[in-house]
Design a protein around this motif. Structure first.
Motif, mmCIF file in Angstrom:
data_model
loop_
_atom_site.group_PDB
_atom_site.id
_atom_site.type_symbol
_atom_site.label_atom_id
_atom_site.label_comp_id
_atom_site.label_asym_id
_atom_site.label_seq_id
_atom_site.Cartn_x
_atom_site.Cartn_y
_atom_site.Cartn_z
ATOM 1 N N VAL A 4 8.470 0.940 11.786
ATOM 2 C CA VAL A 4 9.120 -0.329 11.460
ATOM 3 C C VAL A 4 8.084 -1.231 10.782
ATOM 4 C CG1 VAL A 4 10.768 -0.177 13.379
ATOM 5 C CG2 VAL A 4 8.609 -1.368 13.710
ATOM 6 N N LEU A 5 8.567 -2.222 10.078
ATOM 7 C CA LEU A 5 7.645 -3.199 9.507
ATOM 8 C C LEU A 5 7.120 -4.117 10.610
ATOM 9 C CD1 LEU A 5 9.484 -3.997 6.191
ATOM 10 C CD2 LEU A 5 7.141 -3.165 6.391
ATOM 11 N N GLU A 6 5.874 -4.546 10.465
ATOM 12 C CA GLU A 6 5.237 -5.395 11.469
ATOM 13 C C GLU A 6 5.962 -6.716 11.642
ATOM 14 O OE1 GLU A 6 1.258 -6.390 10.227
ATOM 15 O OE2 GLU A 6 1.948 -7.282 8.366
ATOM 16 N N ASP A 7 5.901 -7.228 12.854
ATOM 17 C CA ASP A 7 6.403 -8.567 13.194
ATOM 18 C C ASP A 7 7.895 -8.766 12.956
ATOM 19 O OD1 ASP A 7 3.826 -9.322 13.981
ATOM 20 O OD2 ASP A 7 3.309 -9.899 11.927
ATOM 21 N N VAL A 8 8.665 -7.685 13.034
ATOM 22 C CA VAL A 8 10.113 -7.788 12.914
ATOM 23 C C VAL A 8 10.753 -7.725 14.301
ATOM 24 C CG1 VAL A 8 12.205 -6.728 11.964
ATOM 25 C CG2 VAL A 8 10.119 -6.807 10.589
ATOM 26 N N PHE A 9 10.195 -6.884 15.172
ATOM 27 C CA PHE A 9 10.746 -6.680 16.505
ATOM 28 C C PHE A 9 9.799 -7.233 17.562
ATOM 29 C CE2 PHE A 9 12.545 -3.388 13.821
ATOM 30 C CZ PHE A 9 13.899 -3.513 14.097
ATOM 31 N N SER A 10 10.363 -7.894 18.543
ATOM 32 C CA SER A 10 9.565 -8.416 19.652
ATOM 33 C C SER A 10 9.184 -7.274 20.591
ATOM 34 C CB SER A 10 10.379 -9.454 20.439
ATOM 35 O OG SER A 10 11.450 -8.817 21.121
ATOM 36 N N ALA A 11 8.296 -7.559 21.525
ATOM 37 C CA ALA A 11 7.922 -6.560 22.531
ATOM 38 C C ALA A 11 9.156 -6.128 23.321
ATOM 39 C CB ALA A 11 6.847 -7.118 23.457
ATOM 40 N N GLU A 12 10.038 -7.057 23.623
ATOM 41 C CA GLU A 12 11.263 -6.743 24.353
ATOM 42 C C GLU A 12 12.177 -5.852 23.521
ATOM 43 O OE1 GLU A 12 10.160 -9.964 23.912
ATOM 44 O OE2 GLU A 12 9.332 -10.245 25.927
ATOM 45 N N ASP A 13 12.286 -6.132 22.212
ATOM 46 C CA ASP A 13 13.087 -5.290 21.315
ATOM 47 C C ASP A 13 12.547 -3.867 21.295
ATOM 48 O OD1 ASP A 13 14.723 -7.431 20.428
ATOM 49 O OD2 ASP A 13 13.396 -7.851 18.720
ATOM 50 N N LYS A 14 11.226 -3.744 21.170
ATOM 51 C CA LYS A 14 10.615 -2.411 21.104
ATOM 52 C C LYS A 14 10.811 -1.647 22.402
ATOM 53 C CE LYS A 14 6.939 -4.344 19.195
ATOM 54 N NZ LYS A 14 5.582 -4.547 18.662
ATOM 55 N N ALA A 15 10.714 -2.325 23.532
ATOM 56 C CA ALA A 15 10.946 -1.657 24.820
ATOM 57 C C ALA A 15 12.385 -1.151 24.899
ATOM 58 C CB ALA A 15 10.648 -2.619 25.965
ATOM 59 N N LYS A 16 13.317 -1.966 24.421
ATOM 60 C CA LYS A 16 14.729 -1.564 24.424
ATOM 61 C C LYS A 16 14.951 -0.360 23.514
ATOM 62 C CE LYS A 16 19.334 -3.553 23.861
ATOM 63 N NZ LYS A 16 20.082 -4.789 23.546
ATOM 64 N N ILE A 17 14.339 -0.360 22.340
ATOM 65 C CA ILE A 17 14.445 0.770 21.416
ATOM 66 C C ILE A 17 13.919 2.038 22.091
ATOM 67 C CG2 ILE A 17 13.525 1.768 19.273
ATOM 68 C CD1 ILE A 17 13.556 -1.174 18.159
ATOM 69 N N ILE A 18 12.758 1.941 22.718
ATOM 70 C CA ILE A 18 12.158 3.105 23.375
ATOM 71 C C ILE A 18 13.091 3.637 24.470
ATOM 72 C CG2 ILE A 18 10.275 3.835 24.916
ATOM 73 C CD1 ILE A 18 8.462 1.929 23.188
ATOM 74 N N ARG A 19 13.622 2.765 25.290
ATOM 75 C CA ARG A 19 14.526 3.208 26.370
ATOM 76 C C ARG A 19 15.784 3.858 25.815
ATOM 77 N NH1 ARG A 19 12.890 -1.687 28.645
ATOM 78 N NH2 ARG A 19 14.778 -2.722 27.929
ATOM 79 N N LYS A 20 16.396 3.225 24.825
ATOM 80 C CA LYS A 20 17.655 3.744 24.300
ATOM 81 C C LYS A 20 17.469 5.059 23.541
ATOM 82 C CE LYS A 20 20.515 -0.342 24.298
ATOM 83 N NZ LYS A 20 21.818 0.151 24.712
ATOM 84 N N VAL A 21 16.395 5.189 22.785
ATOM 85 C CA VAL A 21 16.130 6.442 22.075
ATOM 86 C C VAL A 21 15.868 7.559 23.082
ATOM 87 C CG1 VAL A 21 14.461 7.620 20.570
ATOM 88 C CG2 VAL A 21 15.370 5.387 19.920
ATOM 89 N N THR A 22 15.104 7.266 24.120
ATOM 90 C CA THR A 22 14.832 8.254 25.162
ATOM 91 C C THR A 22 16.134 8.672 25.845
ATOM 92 O OG1 THR A 22 12.636 7.331 25.528
ATOM 93 C CG2 THR A 22 13.533 8.712 27.284
#
Length: 72
Positions: free
Chosen positions: A8-26
């Protein structure tokens, strides 16, 4: 075990967004592969510097990606 890389491009997603992406992809991968493989699945989010990504000959920036997110 499986390794999933997301760029992803830098500074687009917050830490919370990235955690959600990781959980949902998993979770999505686990639905197909099963719980045992899901438990060993690694997901990494790589942030690419603004202006260091191109698509169809166009340079993408963090501002472009934020605009895309705003449009839904």
């Amino acid at each position: 075990m499986p390794s999933i890389d997301i760029q992803v491009l830098e500074d687009v997603f917050s830490a919370e967004d990235k955690a959600k992406i990781i959980r949902k992809v998993t979770d999505a991968f686990g639905e197909v592969a099963g719980e045992t493989i899901k438990a060993g699945t690694s997901v990494r989010i790589h942030e690419v510097r603004s202006g260091s990504w191109g698509y169809a000959g166009n340079i993408l920036t963090t501002e472009n990606a934020r605009d895309m997110r705003a449009r839904g």
